[in-house]
Write a protein that holds these residues in place. Sequence first.
Motif, mmCIF file in Angstrom:
data_model
loop_
_atom_site.group_PDB
_atom_site.id
_atom_site.type_symbol
_atom_site.label_atom_id
_atom_site.label_comp_id
_atom_site.label_asym_id
_atom_site.label_seq_id
_atom_site.Cartn_x
_atom_site.Cartn_y
_atom_site.Cartn_z
ATOM 1 N N ILE A 258 74.522 59.990 57.558
ATOM 2 C CA ILE A 258 74.002 61.396 57.424
ATOM 3 C C ILE A 258 75.302 62.019 57.642
ATOM 4 C CG2 ILE A 258 71.568 61.252 58.211
ATOM 5 C CD1 ILE A 258 72.397 62.713 60.701
ATOM 6 N N GLY A 259 75.465 63.212 56.819
ATOM 7 C CA GLY A 259 76.862 63.737 56.767
ATOM 8 C C GLY A 259 76.840 65.255 57.075
ATOM 9 N N TYR A 260 77.804 65.886 57.327
ATOM 10 C CA TYR A 260 77.952 67.310 57.721
ATOM 11 C C TYR A 260 79.169 67.649 57.205
ATOM 12 C CZ TYR A 260 76.412 71.385 60.828
ATOM 13 O OH TYR A 260 75.924 72.779 60.983
ATOM 14 N N ILE A 261 79.188 68.783 56.608
ATOM 15 C CA ILE A 261 80.591 69.662 56.069
ATOM 16 C C ILE A 261 80.751 71.014 57.049
ATOM 17 C CG2 ILE A 261 81.618 70.912 54.274
ATOM 18 C CD1 ILE A 261 79.828 69.386 52.322
ATOM 19 N N GLY B 37 76.389 73.360 65.874
ATOM 20 C CA GLY B 37 75.389 72.938 64.809
ATOM 21 C C GLY B 37 75.440 71.530 64.508
ATOM 22 N N ILE B 38 76.765 71.118 64.724
ATOM 23 C CA ILE B 38 76.770 69.680 64.283
ATOM 24 C C ILE B 38 76.268 68.822 65.428
ATOM 25 C CG2 ILE B 38 78.718 67.741 64.281
ATOM 26 C CD1 ILE B 38 80.733 69.949 63.153
ATOM 27 N N ASP C 135 73.685 59.875 52.644
ATOM 28 C CA ASP C 135 72.629 60.221 51.639
ATOM 29 C C ASP C 135 71.885 61.372 52.084
ATOM 30 O OD1 ASP C 135 71.299 59.081 53.765
ATOM 31 O OD2 ASP C 135 70.154 57.333 52.549
ATOM 32 N N VAL C 136 72.326 62.020 53.388
ATOM 33 C CA VAL C 136 71.634 63.402 53.681
ATOM 34 C C VAL C 136 72.845 64.318 54.079
ATOM 35 C CG1 VAL C 136 70.081 64.646 54.943
ATOM 36 C CG2 VAL C 136 69.601 62.293 54.427
ATOM 37 N N ILE C 137 73.178 65.240 53.534
ATOM 38 C CA ILE C 137 74.355 66.283 53.858
ATOM 39 C C ILE C 137 73.899 67.600 54.207
ATOM 40 C CG2 ILE C 137 76.300 67.528 52.774
ATOM 41 C CD1 ILE C 137 76.408 65.008 50.794
ATOM 42 N N ALA C 138 74.300 68.209 55.452
ATOM 43 C CA ALA C 138 74.116 69.327 55.818
ATOM 44 C C ALA C 138 75.359 70.109 55.616
ATOM 45 C CB ALA C 138 73.519 69.484 57.301
#
Length: 363
Positions: A154-157, A168-169, A212-215
Amino acid sequence: MKRRTLLASAAMGLMLASGAFAQGMDKVKACFVYVGPIGDGGWTYQHHQGALAVQEKFGDKVEIQYQENVPEGADAERVLTQMALGGCNIIFTTSFGYMDATNAVAAKFPDVKFEHATGFKREHPNVSTYNARFYEGRAVEGLIAGRMTKSNKIGYIGSFPIPEVIMGINSYYLAAKKVNPDVQLSVVWAFTWFDPAKEADSAKALIDQGVDVIASHTDSTAPLAEAAKTGGKVIGFGQASDMAVPEYMPTPRVTSIIDNWAPYYVERVGALLDGTYEQKDTWAGIGGGEVQIGEITEAIPAEVKAEAEALRDAIGAGTLHPFTGPINKQDGSPWLAEGATAPDGDLLGMGFYVEGITGDIPQ
């Protein structure tokens, strides 16, 4: 003698101004400083919706003024000074990077009320601060991410490495890890609040890593647009506003964090009108309605939706805190013991990742 007369007149002016606030006002000029454009579809858009709610609530008792795309720094101080000189009674500065400029200008205009979003400095009696517990919404997103990822990546910008973003991360990762122990988190720092091109590049980088999941903690819909290009292989979330546009639903936008500033703005302007205004520090979340979770679409299985809604409701009721121990810091050192919850001071000063997140926080 002349100097004393001028000083006495100035003092009387301040007393009259203070009395006006204490007794209420017939009309308020409410001004807003925005870090991005009101059409960004995210952070600034949502703050402007709050400003419009003030106008709708009070009608001709309120005059609204705003300025978009104000950089965080010297430009902000210039804009704030112009607003204060232009008759603004209350000025909302809607980005963390306006903190020092807000306090500097407030010192020069003690009869103007200043409200700073997401900051912590209240160096003068006419400065208040307000924030939202975005990390509560991140936990709901994290649960969905942990349940829905097929790659376990999963990812986070991230926008900027400030406590608001770091907490938040951490919240996102902890909630995902709780339901999926195999999950791995990748963070890409965009170093911008609003730059669709940079946000798109950040999303591409995460997708290239197998995420495959980005916040995201940036303000445009660009990450969702990149996710949409994968034909349903990557999902994401609306950020700051619902972003519930047809081309992104039911996927990739499967839900959203909505920042609902309208009640606070209405309350604060109303307090100036009725004479009840006082300096304050506010940090509300799901329970107070300042953080909302948007519609969870049919792209999410019913059982996962129910689980996410139950988490949302527990956080809102105060029966569950996203940061509940045992939790270690990234280096393995203890942070929260079993059953302990994070003090607000720790969250507001957070400068570390929790255990399990790889990579460094930029300095």
